[in-house]
Design a protein around this motif. Structure first.
Motif, mmCIF file in Angstrom:
data_model
loop_
_atom_site.group_PDB
_atom_site.id
_atom_site.type_symbol
_atom_site.label_atom_id
_atom_site.label_comp_id
_atom_site.label_asym_id
_atom_site.label_seq_id
_atom_site.Cartn_x
_atom_site.Cartn_y
_atom_site.Cartn_z
ATOM 1 N N MET A 1 8.706 37.577 -25.186
ATOM 2 C CA MET A 1 8.930 38.121 -26.517
ATOM 3 C C MET A 1 7.911 37.517 -27.474
ATOM 4 O O MET A 1 7.611 36.330 -27.373
ATOM 5 C CB MET A 1 10.338 37.770 -26.991
ATOM 6 N N PRO A 2 7.408 38.302 -28.398
ATOM 7 C CA PRO A 2 6.487 37.760 -29.406
ATOM 8 C C PRO A 2 7.132 36.638 -30.220
ATOM 9 O O PRO A 2 8.334 36.644 -30.476
ATOM 10 C CB PRO A 2 6.178 38.966 -30.289
ATOM 11 N N THR A 3 6.306 35.691 -30.613
ATOM 12 C CA THR A 3 6.753 34.537 -31.394
ATOM 13 C C THR A 3 6.209 34.647 -32.810
ATOM 14 O O THR A 3 5.068 35.059 -33.020
ATOM 15 C CB THR A 3 6.259 33.231 -30.745
ATOM 16 N N PHE A 4 7.033 34.254 -33.767
ATOM 17 C CA PHE A 4 6.662 34.281 -35.178
ATOM 18 C C PHE A 4 6.969 32.923 -35.793
ATOM 19 O O PHE A 4 8.003 32.326 -35.513
ATOM 20 C CB PHE A 4 7.436 35.382 -35.920
ATOM 21 N N VAL A 5 6.048 32.451 -36.618
ATOM 22 C CA VAL A 5 6.228 31.199 -37.346
ATOM 23 C C VAL A 5 6.443 31.580 -38.808
ATOM 24 O O VAL A 5 5.590 32.227 -39.413
ATOM 25 C CB VAL A 5 4.988 30.289 -37.205
ATOM 26 N N ALA A 6 7.574 31.199 -39.348
ATOM 27 C CA ALA A 6 7.886 31.495 -40.747
ATOM 28 C C ALA A 6 7.786 30.199 -41.554
ATOM 29 O O ALA A 6 8.478 29.227 -41.255
ATOM 30 C CB ALA A 6 9.278 32.097 -40.872
ATOM 31 N N LEU A 7 6.902 30.206 -42.532
ATOM 32 C CA LEU A 7 6.757 29.095 -43.463
ATOM 33 C C LEU A 7 7.616 29.418 -44.672
ATOM 34 O O LEU A 7 7.407 30.440 -45.323
ATOM 35 C CB LEU A 7 5.287 28.937 -43.852
ATOM 36 N N LEU A 8 8.596 28.566 -44.940
ATOM 37 C CA LEU A 8 9.606 28.878 -45.958
ATOM 38 C C LEU A 8 9.529 27.918 -47.131
ATOM 39 O O LEU A 8 9.392 26.703 -46.947
ATOM 40 C CB LEU A 8 11.005 28.807 -45.337
ATOM 41 N N SER A 9 9.630 28.473 -48.316
ATOM 42 C CA SER A 9 9.667 27.685 -49.553
ATOM 43 C C SER A 9 10.968 27.990 -50.273
ATOM 44 O O SER A 9 11.339 29.159 -50.438
ATOM 45 C CB SER A 9 8.490 28.057 -50.460
ATOM 46 N N TRP A 10 11.644 26.938 -50.693
ATOM 47 C CA TRP A 10 12.871 27.135 -51.442
ATOM 48 C C TRP A 10 12.592 27.777 -52.790
ATOM 49 O O TRP A 10 11.618 27.439 -53.465
ATOM 50 C CB TRP A 10 13.576 25.802 -51.693
#
Length: 98
Positions: A1-10
């Protein structure tokens, strides 16, 4: 399955409710699973992003739906990157040898 990196800011809302962040991560993991994806890991970080989430999804549309749901709650804003594993990258490179 494809992988995704999510960079999150509050967001302002997210930082005001920081005490709920672990519970919110658990809820996000369950929501992702309902869409047919998986939250592989989540990290709370110091620096320009507050969290990093690693998600596997069957396709771009599913990953986008999961992150739209997450952003729509209002606690974070995301920047998402498609990540390629070693085997995927070797396959991509093989295509260039044509």
């Amino acid at each position: 399955m494809p992988t995704f990196v999510a960079l999150l800011s509050w967001t302002d809302q997210g930082i005001r409710n920081y005490k709920d962040t672990a519970k919110r991560a658990e809820i996000f993991g369950a929501a992702v699973q309902k869409l047919g994806a998986r939250l592989l890991s989540i990290y709370w970080t110091v620096g320009p992003y507050d969290l990093v989430a690693i998600v596997e999804a069957p396709d771009d549309e599913t990953a986008t739906a999961a992150l739209l749901q997450l952003d729509g709650v209002g606690n974070v804003r995301s920047t998402t990157l498609r990540a390629f594993g070693r085997e995927e990258m070797e396959h991509i490179i093989a295509k260039t040898a044509g």
